[in-house]
Each structure stands twice: as structure tokens, then as C-alpha cells.
Design an enzyme around this catalytic site. Structure first.
Site, PDB file in Angstrom:
ATOM      1  N   SER A  82      40.163  41.194  48.064  1.00 25.63           N
ATOM      2  CA  SER A  82      39.849  40.280  49.163  1.00 25.63           C
ATOM      3  C   SER A  82      38.523  39.584  48.922  1.00 25.63           C
ATOM      4  O   SER A  82      37.604  40.153  48.309  1.00 25.63           O
ATOM      5  CB  SER A  82      39.754  41.107  50.449  1.00 25.63           C
ATOM      6  OG  SER A  82      39.186  40.330  51.478  1.00 25.63           O
TER       7      SER A  82
ATOM      8  N   TYR B 134      35.792  47.535  55.220  1.00 20.83           N
ATOM      9  CA  TYR B 134      37.006  46.997  54.592  1.00 20.83           C
ATOM     10  C   TYR B 134      36.664  46.413  53.216  1.00 20.83           C
ATOM     11  O   TYR B 134      37.255  46.788  52.196  1.00 20.83           O
ATOM     12  CB  TYR B 134      37.629  45.930  55.503  1.00 20.83           C
ATOM     13  CG  TYR B 134      38.705  45.129  54.833  1.00 20.83           C
ATOM     14  CD1 TYR B 134      39.878  45.736  54.398  1.00 20.83           C
ATOM     15  CD2 TYR B 134      38.548  43.757  54.600  1.00 20.83           C
ATOM     16  CE1 TYR B 134      40.862  45.001  53.765  1.00 20.83           C
ATOM     17  CE2 TYR B 134      39.533  43.023  53.970  1.00 20.83           C
ATOM     18  CZ  TYR B 134      40.684  43.647  53.547  1.00 20.83           C
ATOM     19  OH  TYR B 134      41.659  42.910  52.909  1.00 20.83           O
TER      20      TYR B 134
ATOM     21  N   LYS C 290      37.512  47.738  49.189  1.00 25.84           N
ATOM     22  CA  LYS C 290      38.141  46.895  48.161  1.00 25.84           C
ATOM     23  C   LYS C 290      37.244  46.857  46.920  1.00 25.84           C
ATOM     24  O   LYS C 290      37.720  46.913  45.791  1.00 25.84           O
ATOM     25  CB  LYS C 290      38.377  45.482  48.697  1.00 25.84           C
ATOM     26  CG  LYS C 290      39.436  45.405  49.795  1.00 25.84           C
ATOM     27  CD  LYS C 290      40.821  45.582  49.233  1.00 25.84           C
ATOM     28  CE  LYS C 290      41.901  45.544  50.299  1.00 25.84           C
ATOM     29  NZ  LYS C 290      43.241  45.795  49.776  1.00 25.84           N
TER      30      LYS C 290
HETATM   31  N1  UFG Z   1      39.182  32.555  64.435  1.00 22.97           N
HETATM   32  C1  UFG Z   1      39.064  32.039  65.719  1.00 22.97           C
HETATM   33  N2  UFG Z   1      39.909  32.511  66.675  1.00 22.97           N
HETATM   34  C2  UFG Z   1      40.867  33.464  66.417  1.00 22.97           C
HETATM   35  C3  UFG Z   1      40.976  33.971  65.105  1.00 22.97           C
HETATM   36  C4  UFG Z   1      40.098  33.493  64.140  1.00 22.97           C
HETATM   37  O1  UFG Z   1      38.229  31.172  65.989  1.00 22.97           O
HETATM   38  O2  UFG Z   1      41.615  33.870  67.332  1.00 22.97           O
HETATM   39  C5  UFG Z   1      38.277  32.015  63.393  1.00 22.97           C
HETATM   40  C6  UFG Z   1      37.433  33.094  62.738  1.00 22.97           C
HETATM   41  O3  UFG Z   1      36.240  33.270  63.472  1.00 22.97           O
HETATM   42  C7  UFG Z   1      37.232  32.510  61.346  1.00 22.97           C
HETATM   43  C8  UFG Z   1      38.517  31.729  61.077  1.00 22.97           C
HETATM   44  O4  UFG Z   1      39.090  31.501  62.362  1.00 22.97           O
HETATM   45  O5  UFG Z   1      36.167  31.610  61.354  1.00 22.97           O
HETATM   46  C9  UFG Z   1      39.505  32.496  60.241  1.00 22.97           C
HETATM   47  O6  UFG Z   1      39.658  33.796  60.809  1.00 22.97           O
HETATM   48  P1  UFG Z   1      40.764  34.829  60.308  1.00 22.97           P
HETATM   49  O7  UFG Z   1      40.634  36.054  61.143  1.00 22.97           O
HETATM   50  O8  UFG Z   1      42.093  34.164  60.261  1.00 22.97           O
HETATM   51  O9  UFG Z   1      40.345  35.120  58.815  1.00 22.97           O
HETATM   52  P2  UFG Z   1      38.956  35.674  58.237  1.00 22.97           P
HETATM   53  O10 UFG Z   1      38.366  34.552  57.455  1.00 22.97           O
HETATM   54  O11 UFG Z   1      38.112  36.303  59.264  1.00 22.97           O
HETATM   55  O12 UFG Z   1      39.507  36.858  57.359  1.00 22.97           O
HETATM   56  C10 UFG Z   1      39.866  36.706  56.029  1.00 22.97           C
HETATM   57  C11 UFG Z   1      40.860  37.796  55.658  1.00 22.97           C
HETATM   58  C12 UFG Z   1      40.190  39.148  55.731  1.00 22.97           C
HETATM   59  C13 UFG Z   1      38.901  39.129  54.954  1.00 22.97           C
HETATM   60  C14 UFG Z   1      38.009  38.010  55.444  1.00 22.97           C
HETATM   61  C15 UFG Z   1      36.696  37.922  54.735  1.00 22.97           C
HETATM   62  O13 UFG Z   1      41.977  37.778  56.523  1.00 22.97           O
HETATM   63  O14 UFG Z   1      41.051  40.109  55.173  1.00 22.97           O
HETATM   64  O15 UFG Z   1      38.702  36.790  55.275  1.00 22.97           O
HETATM   65  O16 UFG Z   1      36.879  37.596  53.433  1.00 22.97           O
HETATM   66  F1  UFG Z   1      38.251  40.296  55.100  1.00 22.97           F
END
Ligand code: UFG
Length: 326
Positions: free
Chosen positions: A117, A141, A145
Site C-alpha cells: 500500500s 496498517y 505492510k
Molecule cells: N474522503 C471523504 N469522505 C469520505 C471518504 C473519504 O472526504 O466519506 C476523502 C478522504 O479524506 C481522502 C479521500 O477522500 O482525502 C480518499 O479517501 P479513501 O478513504 O477513499 O482513501 P485513502 O486515500 O484514505 O486510503 C487509501 C487506501 C488505504 C491506504 C491509504 C494511504 O485505501 O488502504 O490510501 O495510502 F492506507
């Protein structure tokens, strides 16, 4: 090639099984079904319900099925949960992963592709992030990894294990058969689409980031493109480096607001949302330097537009309004 896919009933695992079968390979799935769904897999695929931590059981499975290579997707993968319950993440992602490696050594299987990841990078110093950027995870997490990746390096040198770690950025989209169905769902695209269906109250986590529209930027990659990369990586473990690492992203970033705007165009209506505070631990921008997988593995993301990613997720969601329960 006959491949054992751990976590093969999960989101990325099931789409990878689909790609393996389409390319003429054989797949056996090992999944404890704690978060995966049998419904994501064709009924012809052999599924063993069990844990990667069952060293003896996995060894017997590898020998019985004459497995050539392992695609290790099984993991706990919720960042917030990992902070609250690190023991679960160390037990399943690290101890479970090491048991799998022991079983592979004992069973004479020397090829592995690992679902890693972008979380291994933590908050990067600069973007796009190259593979040799410092690894400074900011949650358990990402730490688990990183720990498993490091083991692959040392196991390669000592035992000849040939492995490739694939550092996913933001997987999105669906195939006709397999889509994203987590409980709880934390990811942006499914939450946006659930809001479009009136089933979720969408909160934008922060609009005061140092980005053009104030919302956070991520590198979204179609899950079917991820699956293609897994195939190429599995093939590449037949030769080359002992332990190799690739980012899987498109190299292009989209903001939360751009994702919601694209989703509104696709669903043809306004998607209600509120703006809340930033989510703890979210970096402002995460974009992959994606050239290495392209140059070395010959991988090209072929479904890289938001329209393809969100459009396919929307088609799947409309066909499965209750996810795999429906
Ligand atoms: N977001 C919102 N509202 C939501 C969900 C997400 O505004 O309901 C925003 C988050 O704050 C972020 C973006 O949308 O800015 C993407 O969020 P996600 O949860 O879809 O994905 P992340 O980037 O947080 O997570 C991904 C992977 C994880 C990993 C992480 C860091 O899914 O496994 O990147 O590398 F850990």
C-alpha cells in the site's frame, strides 16, 4: 500457472482471480471470509475457508493443489481500526503473513506477489512519490505492510524467494461481477455513490488543504488495471530481482471535489454532502510516480478516467444495491 490467491474473496483479490482465469491461469482461493464475499467469485473457483496464519493447513493446501505462485491479498486494511487495535494488524498482517511464508518454504513454493500500500510512505516529502522515497508509515496498517515488505527482501537473499510488492494507491471501480462492498465502508467512491442513492450521508473530510480546490488529492486506479498488474507481476516473479517493489497508480491526482463532480455527471443528479473536519492522518496529496511499473513490467493503466472508474462502480452498485447481500 496455478496461483493461490489469499484474500481472493475480497475486492482486489476477486478481480485478480477474474483476470487470472481470463488469462488462462488456474486460481485457488484461501479466504477466512471475515470481510470477503463468496458471491464475488465464479462458482467454478475452488475456495478454501481458512487463515493464512494456519501454517500446516496452508502447507498442505500448497502441496495438494501443486501451487506455482501465491498472490497474497489477505489483510486487515482499515487505517482507523489499525490505530485502535494494532494487535489485530500485527497478528493478521505480520504474524499471519510470516506463517504463510513458512508454509511456502516448507511446501517449496518460491514465487509471491504481495498487496502492499501507499500507506508505507506515510506523509511524503514530495509528490509524485517514487518507490525509493523514505518509508515512514503513520499508522499500524502501513507499518505492518512495511514490515512484511522488509521480510520479503531478507527472505529473497537468504531463501531465494522471488517476490514483488505492489504498493496500491487508491483502488476504485468495478468489473461486472465484482465491486467494492466493505462494512464499514470508509472509501470515497462507494460513499459518494451510496449518498447518490440516499443511503449514506456524505461528509467531505476537509476543504482547507493546500490544494487548488481545498480538498485532498489522491491517485485513483481502476481495480481491473490493478488486477492486470498482478498478472504481469506474477509472471515477472519467474525471473529477475529477488524482491522487487512497484507503485501502482496512474500518476495523476484527483481531488475529492473532482470525484464528487464526476459522480454527479455520471448519476445525473446532485449528490448531497456536508463539509466536515479533516480525517486524522490524511495527507493532503498522495500521487504515485508510476513509471517503474510501466517501464519494467510493461503495465499500462487502461481505464484511467474518473468516468471509467466511477461509471463502472455505479453500474455495479445499481446492479447490487445491497452489495453482495442483495
Ligand atoms: N474522503 C471523504 N469522505 C469520505 C471518504 C473519504 O472526504 O466519506 C476523502 C478522504 O479524506 C481522502 C479521500 O477522500 O482525502 C480518499 O479517501 P479513501 O478513504 O477513499 O482513501 P485513502 O486515500 O484514505 O486510503 C487509501 C487506501 C488505504 C491506504 C491509504 C494511504 O485505501 O488502504 O490510501 O495510502 F492506507
Amino acid at each position: 500457472m496455478k496461483v493461490l490467491v489469499t484474500g481472493g474473496a475480497g475486492y482486489v483479490g476477486s478481480v485478480s482471480v477474474e483476470a487470472l482465469l481470463a488469462a488462462g491461469h488456474e486460481a485457488v482461493v484461501l479466504d477466512d471470509l471475515s470481510t470477503g464475499h463468496l458471491g464475488s467469485l465464479p462458482s467454478t473457483v475452488s475456495v478454501v475457508r481458512g487463515s493464512v496464519g494456519d501454517r500446516q493447513g496452508v502447507r498442505e493446501l500448497l502441496e495438494r493443489e501443486r501451487i506455482d505462485a501465491v498472490l497474497h491479498c489477505a489483510a486487515r486494511s482499515l487505517v482507523g481500526e489499525s490505530v485502535a487495535e494494532p494487535a489485530k494488524y500485527y497478528r493478521e498482517n505480520v504474524a499471519g503473513g510470516f506463517a504463510l511464508l513458512d508454509a511456502m518454504r516448507a511446501g517449496g513454493v518460491g514465487r509471491l506477489v504481495f498487496s502492499s500500500s501507499a500507506a508505507v510512505y506515510g506523509v511524503p516529502e514530495a509528490t509524485p512519490i517514487p518507490e525509493d522515497a523514505p518509508l515512514r508509515p503513520v499508522n499500524p496498517y502501513g507499518e505492518t505492510k512495511r514490515a512484511f515488505e522488509a521480510a520479503l527482501h531478507w527472505y529473497g537473499g537468504a531463501y531465494g524467494l522471488r517476490s514483488i510488492s505492489l504498493r496500491y494507491f487508491n483502488a476504485a471501480g468495478a468489473t461486472e461481477r465484482s465491486g467494492e462492498d466493505h462494512d464499514p465502508e470508509t472509501h470515497l467512491v462507494p460513499n459518494v455513490l451510496a449518498a447518490a442513492l440516499g443511503r449514506h450521508e456524505l461528509v467531505v473530510f476537509g476543504d482547507d488543504y493546500p490544494t487548488p480546490d481545498g480538498t485532498a488529492i489522491r491517485d485513483y486506479i481502476h481495480v481491473a488495471d490493478l488486477a492486470d498488474a498482478h498478472l504481469l507481476a506474477l509472471e515477472a516473479t519467474g525471473s529477475g530481482e529477488e524482491a522487487d517493489v512497484y507503485n501502482l497508480g496512474s500518476g495523476r491526482g484527483f481531488s475529492v471535489r473532482e470525484v464528487i463532480d464526476a459522480a454527479e455527471r455520471i448519476v445525473g443528479r446532485e449528490i448531497p454532502r456536508t463539509v466536515g473536519p479533516r480525517r486524522s492522518g490524511d495527507p493532503p496529496i498522495l500521487v504515485a510516480a508510476a513509471a517503474r511499473a510501466q517501464d519494467v513490467l510493461g503495465w499500462r493503466p487502461r481505464r484511467g478516467t474518473l468516468e471509467e472508474m466511477i461509471g463502472s462502480a455505479w453500474a455495479w452498485r445499481r446492479a447490487h444495491p445491497d452489495g453482495y447481500r442483495g
